[in-house]
Design a protein around this motif. Structure first.
Motif: not given
Length: 246
Positions: A34-56, A120-123
């Motif tokens: 997630t080094a270059s990922a914007d937390k607003a970027t979504k995974i397709g039409d799932t509504g989940i952000s790229y960062v949140s998805y890979y955190m889980v 995921g939360a702090a960084v």
């Protein structure tokens, strides 16, 4: 049995090299992904952000790393050195041996999960409700017990030289089919159907359901419980079978 559980936990915690790679490695992979990922970027039409998805996903991946890779090879080497033979001379039942190994693995998996969630939360600025953080940590930790029991079974079935490649193969296949490396939605239909009957996908789905604010699906929990019983039963049977040979 309680004494063995305590001993296994202490032995695991004293293995600094294993602890480093099991606990810190998943967090480093998460930051790299997630080094270059914007937390607003979504995974397709799932509504989940790229960062949140890979955190889980990386929290689940880290737990699998700790319990599967560590258990299998370590148990196989203990068998070669005669430690397991010594245990077989005691009144320890097969289930006690399996429970002790699963408990020691669970001790390592929880810190690895928490580190990824904290990063995921702090960084990365992931924001979830308080109940979701707690539920994510618990569901990911509890689900990892399935792979801990698989590691015990592999360690008791294979030689020390074979245990590592076998566990690595299963580890990468199950994590990949679970959608931990790439979103599950990109898989073809037949592969998604197959993956739903393997433990990797239901395990990943636990955390993803919580991300959406839902409870984990009953089907995913059922599949994991069945695999936990299967792997634990096989491990205990292998222990007893080897006892009869002693």
């Amino acid at each position: 049995m309680k004494t063995l559980i305590k001993l296994e936990i202490v032995r695991t915690l004293r293995n600094r090299k294993f602890m480093f790679f099991s606990v810190l490695y998943p967090g480093l992979i998460f930051l790299l992904f997630t080094a270059s990922a914007d937390k607003a970027t979504k995974i397709g039409d799932t509504g989940i952000s790229y960062v949140s998805y890979y955190m889980v996903a990386m929290a689940a991946f880290g737990a699998m790393t700790a319990v599967l890779m560590g258990n299998a090879e370590r148990i196989a080497r203990e068998r070669e050195k005669g430690w397991v033979r010594q245990l077989r001379l005691t009144a320890l039942p097969g289930r006690g041996y399996v429970i002790a190994k699963i408990a020691s693995a669970a001790t390592v998996s929880l810190p690895s999960i928490l580190i990824v969630l904290v990063l995921g939360a702090a960084v990365k600025g992931v924001r979830l409700d308080a109940w979701q953080w707690v539920a994510l940590a618990f569901a990911t930790w509890a689900g990892s017990l399935v792979f801990a029991s698989l590691g015990v079974a592999i360690g008791y079935l294979a030689s020390a030289d074979a245990a590592r490649p076998i566990s690595m193969l299963l580890y990468f296949v199950l994590s990949a089919l679970g959608g931990l490396w790439a979103p599950f939605t990109v898989f073809p239909g037949w592969l998604r159907t197959l993956a739903e009957y393997l433990p990797g996908r239901p395990y990943a789905a636990l955390g993803q359901a919580i991300e959406f604010g839902d409870a984990p699906h009953a089907r995913d929990i059922t599949v994991l419980v069945v695999y936990l019983a299967l792997f634990s039963g096989c491990a205990a049977w292998l222990y007893r079978k080897d006892t009869r040979k002693a």
